[in-house]
Enzyme design. Structure first.
Site, short mmCIF file in Angstrom:
data_model
loop_
_atom_site.label_atom_id
_atom_site.label_comp_id
_atom_site.label_asym_id
_atom_site.label_seq_id
_atom_site.Cartn_x
_atom_site.Cartn_y
_atom_site.Cartn_z
N ASP A 50 33.94 34.83 46.75
CA ASP A 50 33.53 36.22 46.52
C ASP A 50 32.72 36.34 45.23
O ASP A 50 33.15 36.95 44.26
CB ASP A 50 34.75 37.14 46.48
CG ASP A 50 35.35 37.35 47.85
OD1 ASP A 50 35.33 38.49 48.34
OD2 ASP A 50 35.84 36.37 48.44
N HIS A 61 35.76 30.63 53.09
CA HIS A 61 35.53 32.07 53.07
C HIS A 61 34.32 32.44 53.92
O HIS A 61 33.34 33.03 53.46
CB HIS A 61 35.35 32.56 51.63
CG HIS A 61 35.51 34.06 51.50
ND1 HIS A 61 34.48 34.93 51.72
CD2 HIS A 61 36.58 34.81 51.18
CE1 HIS A 61 34.90 36.17 51.52
NE2 HIS A 61 36.18 36.13 51.20
N HIS A 80 40.79 42.38 46.41
CA HIS A 80 40.41 42.81 47.75
C HIS A 80 41.47 42.37 48.75
O HIS A 80 42.12 41.32 48.58
CB HIS A 80 39.04 42.26 48.13
CG HIS A 80 37.91 43.01 47.48
ND1 HIS A 80 36.61 42.54 47.45
CD2 HIS A 80 37.89 44.21 46.82
CE1 HIS A 80 35.84 43.42 46.83
NE2 HIS A 80 36.60 44.42 46.43
N HIS A 106 31.17 39.44 41.36
CA HIS A 106 31.44 40.18 42.59
C HIS A 106 31.37 41.67 42.26
O HIS A 106 30.98 42.05 41.16
CB HIS A 106 32.81 39.76 43.13
CG HIS A 106 33.04 40.11 44.56
ND1 HIS A 106 32.07 40.04 45.52
CD2 HIS A 106 34.17 40.56 45.20
CE1 HIS A 106 32.57 40.39 46.69
NE2 HIS A 106 33.84 40.73 46.52
N ASP A 123 41.62 41.04 51.65
CA ASP A 123 41.62 39.73 52.32
C ASP A 123 42.06 38.60 51.40
O ASP A 123 42.16 37.45 51.83
CB ASP A 123 40.26 39.42 52.95
CG ASP A 123 39.10 39.47 51.97
OD1 ASP A 123 39.22 40.12 50.93
OD2 ASP A 123 38.05 38.85 52.26
N HIS A 124 42.38 38.93 50.15
CA HIS A 124 42.87 37.93 49.20
C HIS A 124 44.30 38.22 48.70
O HIS A 124 44.89 37.36 48.05
CB HIS A 124 41.92 37.82 48.00
CG HIS A 124 40.57 37.30 48.38
ND1 HIS A 124 40.18 36.00 48.13
CD2 HIS A 124 39.53 37.89 49.01
CE1 HIS A 124 38.95 35.83 48.59
NE2 HIS A 124 38.54 36.96 49.12
#
Length: 308
Positions: free
Chosen positions: A209, A268, A63, A141, A65-66
């Site tokens: 996540d 997170h 994802h 996830h 944001d990672h």
């Protein structure tokens, strides 16, 4: 000693006071990074540990944001004049994802070596150029995602009296301490003849996540530091956490308690969670040694007896 810093503690989108998910660890001058959210190189620059000795980047999942910070970070590493190969570890398809992200980067002065994590994870992978031993376990996830554990192993003490008792010449002691077998005048000397039992090392575990997997307490067991997502603090948001495959503070704390870890940092955080400390008690009533992470929170872990 092992230095740890959460260089980003946000989820989904960056905020003025909160960069996206990223964890940096330093041991004997070498670095490994877990996740690389947008702008990671900026907050790393503020931390001041440098870029040149990052030897591995571990990606929990793909994802944005990672992983969106990878192009900028790799360029920053290139500008540090690094030439040694760098290892990037992640779920299946990691090479394709990273190469696609880095179309804008151009040619790097170092090679990228890719390690795909098998779907069931792995144990004790020795990170090249370092003394970091990395394990991975599946998370829960909405895409392939992994939790990581980093261990620093510690050998037993050298027993000089045992070496003398076996008649081992002094010039071979150092080789045996380094784990080498020595053949001399028809005799074989092995490290087990002169080395004591392995001593307690250091360990850090990290999961983000994910819903709380039932196998994670065993995976993180005994970690000196457990770093866990706390997307939401409010107990009333449990159903939302389940729907989006995330966790609330109390679920993270339950895993920390079951894993008998030393302490836990929460990370997170949802962009809507402006002040995580408002909900800290929801975790501490289950696991008292819970702390709210923030960008560039840093700690040094020392070996138990703090000797070599």
């Amino acid at each position: 000693m092992l230095d740890i810093s959460l260089i980003g503690t946000g989820g989904m989108m960056p905020l003025p006071h909160r960069h996206l998910s990223s964890l940096l660890m330093r041991y004997e001058g070498r670095l490994i990074l877990i996740d690389c959210g947008e702008g990671s190189q900026v907050t790393q620059k503020q931390l001041g540990w440098g870029y040149k000795t990052i030897d591995a980047i571990c990606l929990t999942h793909f994802h944005a944001d990672h992983v969106a910070g990878l192009p900028g970070l790799l360029l920053s590493i290139a500008h540090s004049e690094r030439t040694q190969a760098l290892t990037i570890i992640g779920p299946a398809g990691v090479a394709h994802i990273v190469k696609s992200l880095c179309v804008i980067v151009g040619e790097l002065p170092f090679a990228l070596n890719f390690v795909e994590i098998p779907k069931d994870g792995f144990t004790g992978f020795k990170v090249p150029l370092t003394n970091f031993h990395l394990s991975a376990a599946p998370a829960l996830h909405n895409c392939p995602t992994f939790a990581f554990r980093v261990d620093i192993h510690r050998k037993g003490r050298f027993d000089a009296e045992a070496a003398k008792g076996h008649g081992i010449p002094l010039q071979f002691w150092n080789k045996l301490q380094k784990g080498q077998v020595v053949e001399y005048e028809g005799q074989t000397f092995t490290p087990s003849m002169v080395m004591g039992e392995d001593r307690k090392g250091l360990s850090v575990s990290y999961i983000t996540d994910s819903r709380p997997p039932k196998w994670i307490p065993d995976f993180i067991k005994g970690s000196d530091l457990f770093i866990c997502e706390g997307q939401y603090g409010d107990e009333a948001l449990l159903q939302k956490a389940k729907a989006h495959r995330h966790m609330i503070f109390s679920e993270a704390a339950t895993m920390a308690r079951a894993g008998n870890v030393g302490k836990m940092w929460l990370t997170h955080f949802s962009p809507a969670l402006q002040n995580p400390k408002d909900y800290l008690q929801n975790a501490r009533k289950i696991f008292p040694k819970t702390y709210v992470g923030y960008d560039r929170i840093t700690e040094t872990l020392n070996f138990e007896d703090n000797t070599t």
